[in-house]
Motif scaffolding. Sequence first.
Motif, mmCIF file in Angstrom:
data_model
loop_
_atom_site.group_PDB
_atom_site.id
_atom_site.type_symbol
_atom_site.label_atom_id
_atom_site.label_comp_id
_atom_site.label_asym_id
_atom_site.label_seq_id
_atom_site.Cartn_x
_atom_site.Cartn_y
_atom_site.Cartn_z
ATOM 1 N N LEU A 1 15.847 -30.052 -21.058
ATOM 2 C CA LEU A 1 16.792 -31.616 -20.379
ATOM 3 C C LEU A 1 17.691 -31.632 -22.960
ATOM 4 C CD1 LEU A 1 19.931 -32.298 -19.969
ATOM 5 C CD2 LEU A 1 18.117 -34.174 -19.296
ATOM 6 N N GLN A 2 16.579 -32.084 -23.147
ATOM 7 C CA GLN A 2 16.316 -33.387 -24.226
ATOM 8 C C GLN A 2 17.053 -31.738 -25.447
ATOM 9 O OE1 GLN A 2 12.526 -34.412 -24.384
ATOM 10 N NE2 GLN A 2 13.480 -36.579 -23.854
ATOM 11 N N ALA A 3 16.113 -30.612 -24.811
ATOM 12 C CA ALA A 3 16.480 -29.527 -26.315
ATOM 13 C C ALA A 3 18.396 -28.942 -26.211
ATOM 14 C CB ALA A 3 15.334 -28.487 -26.153
ATOM 15 N N LEU A 4 18.247 -29.181 -24.486
ATOM 16 C CA LEU A 4 20.243 -28.418 -24.822
ATOM 17 C C LEU A 4 21.169 -29.421 -25.026
ATOM 18 C CD1 LEU A 4 18.925 -27.022 -20.575
ATOM 19 C CD2 LEU A 4 20.125 -25.098 -23.021
ATOM 20 N N LEU A 5 20.782 -30.757 -24.462
ATOM 21 C CA LEU A 5 21.461 -31.662 -25.427
ATOM 22 C C LEU A 5 21.061 -31.854 -26.639
ATOM 23 C CD1 LEU A 5 20.610 -34.811 -22.418
ATOM 24 C CD2 LEU A 5 22.607 -33.296 -22.691
ATOM 25 N N ALA A 6 20.369 -31.603 -27.109
ATOM 26 C CA ALA A 6 20.475 -31.498 -28.648
ATOM 27 C C ALA A 6 21.476 -30.224 -29.034
ATOM 28 C CB ALA A 6 18.798 -31.651 -29.262
ATOM 29 N N LYS A 7 21.039 -29.796 -28.660
ATOM 30 C CA LYS A 7 21.566 -27.942 -29.138
ATOM 31 C C LYS A 7 23.649 -27.951 -28.941
ATOM 32 C CE LYS A 7 22.029 -22.986 -28.826
ATOM 33 N NZ LYS A 7 21.690 -21.879 -27.807
ATOM 34 N N ALA B 1 22.007 -27.730 -14.303
ATOM 35 C CA ALA B 1 21.369 -27.774 -12.937
ATOM 36 C C ALA B 1 20.456 -29.069 -13.255
ATOM 37 C CB ALA B 1 20.447 -26.647 -12.872
ATOM 38 N N LEU B 2 20.211 -29.325 -15.095
ATOM 39 C CA LEU B 2 19.013 -30.429 -15.105
ATOM 40 C C LEU B 2 19.717 -31.900 -14.645
ATOM 41 C CD1 LEU B 2 17.155 -29.010 -17.793
ATOM 42 C CD2 LEU B 2 16.014 -29.051 -15.985
ATOM 43 N N LEU B 3 21.136 -31.944 -14.957
ATOM 44 C CA LEU B 3 21.735 -32.785 -15.048
ATOM 45 C C LEU B 3 21.848 -33.855 -13.801
ATOM 46 C CD1 LEU B 3 25.078 -32.553 -18.246
ATOM 47 C CD2 LEU B 3 22.442 -34.631 -17.920
ATOM 48 N N LEU C 1 30.474 -30.369 -13.632
ATOM 49 C CA LEU C 1 31.382 -30.585 -14.665
ATOM 50 C C LEU C 1 30.794 -31.227 -15.969
ATOM 51 C CD1 LEU C 1 34.580 -30.414 -15.460
ATOM 52 C CD2 LEU C 1 34.964 -32.710 -15.294
ATOM 53 N N ALA C 2 30.412 -30.788 -16.341
ATOM 54 C CA ALA C 2 28.933 -31.387 -17.724
ATOM 55 C C ALA C 2 29.989 -32.658 -17.926
ATOM 56 C CB ALA C 2 28.619 -30.387 -18.504
ATOM 57 N N SER C 3 31.194 -32.703 -18.537
ATOM 58 C CA SER C 3 31.339 -34.314 -19.654
ATOM 59 C C SER C 3 31.098 -35.670 -17.714
ATOM 60 C CB SER C 3 32.804 -34.136 -19.956
ATOM 61 O OG SER C 3 33.736 -33.936 -18.157
ATOM 62 N N TRP C 4 31.783 -34.843 -16.602
ATOM 63 C CA TRP C 4 31.464 -35.823 -15.834
ATOM 64 C C TRP C 4 29.962 -35.802 -15.566
ATOM 65 C CZ3 TRP C 4 28.990 -36.481 -10.674
ATOM 66 C CH2 TRP C 4 29.299 -37.315 -10.120
ATOM 67 N N GLN C 5 28.988 -35.252 -15.480
ATOM 68 C CA GLN C 5 27.479 -35.798 -15.466
ATOM 69 C C GLN C 5 27.059 -36.704 -16.672
ATOM 70 O OE1 GLN C 5 26.715 -30.725 -15.268
ATOM 71 N NE2 GLN C 5 25.786 -31.201 -13.490
#
Lengths: 152, 152
Positions: A136-142, B138-140, A17-21
Amino acid sequence: MADMDHALQPPARLRGLASWQASKVSTLGARLTARRMPLGARADFAVLAALEEYGALSQAEIGRRLGLDRNDVSGILNRLEDCRRVDRQADPANRRRNVVTLTAAGRRHLEQLQQHADAVQAELLAGLDTAEQRQLQALLAKLLDSHKPQPA
Amino acid sequence: MADMDHALQPPARLRGLASWQASKVSTLGARLTARRMPLGARADFAVLAALEEYGALSQAEIGRRLGLDRNDVSGILNRLEDCRRVDRQADPANRRRNVVTLTAAGRRHLEQLQQHADAVQAELLAGLDTAEQRQLQALLAKLLDSHKPQPA
DNA sequence: AACCAACGTTGGCTTGTCCAACATAGCAGG
DNA sequence: CCTGCTATGTTGGACAAGCCAACGTTGGTT
């Protein structure tokens, strides 16, 4: 051993769960930050960085760029102004606004905080290789870009 | 137009800072969650999910698996027990412990919350395509695994 | 028996996020 | 001109999350 490892895992419903992660990574970052930085330095760093990159700003503009409420910007600037790290003066062209400027002391403080931030960053991302860190940084930024309109 | 877009961007010193990005994504997730879920449902969901996946647990085990303090687990379980969603009884084999069990009502509530969580998840990740979503998760996950020993 | 460690509970503290209300200042309409 | 409407900055408080300290109870060790 394998049993104990399994026993310490968070449930599968949360692991993906991305929001939890994101929440867990966020508090992890907060913990690492707290070990190195003086109190309340995270918000200070953000505000100082905005002033350094964009020059003089009004408080409302600071809030919009950083996703902070006007109220909280006000408090942060009180702290920074007490330490003479920013200068806050009424805008003669629009007397509703305050023009906030970075002082020399503020610039020095920013560079200090930047070093701590770099150290925290390295520690937080230590488990990932360089390519993964950039991914990771790129995905979070997007992800954040895709939600731009919403923040206050 | 391009000028205004640029004007709303957060400073570069923050855009690439993973701890800042994670914090923003986290509060974004919290906002989206708050719109759909009843109050305090995030912690409830985590605890219910742990019980559903691992069966009966002690409060300390719940805390370890979820990265929560004993104190906070206590409060969450008070809420859940009031609604008859968990059952809490002294462990006859070790009277220090409470054996926490999921009730039928708790299982039903968990499935409800799961639906909300899925909706939030989709909304949060809407700006990424499917491959990017999986990459991010996956990265998180890898990042969190690499910090496993630390959380309380 | 004495000591130490784990468990659950209560209470409180700190951050971060957010909302409500207010007074001031600019702007648009009549 | 006057009347709203919006933006700005300020104060105050609500709320969730995370954390720490202290206490009494229980289990295990020595």
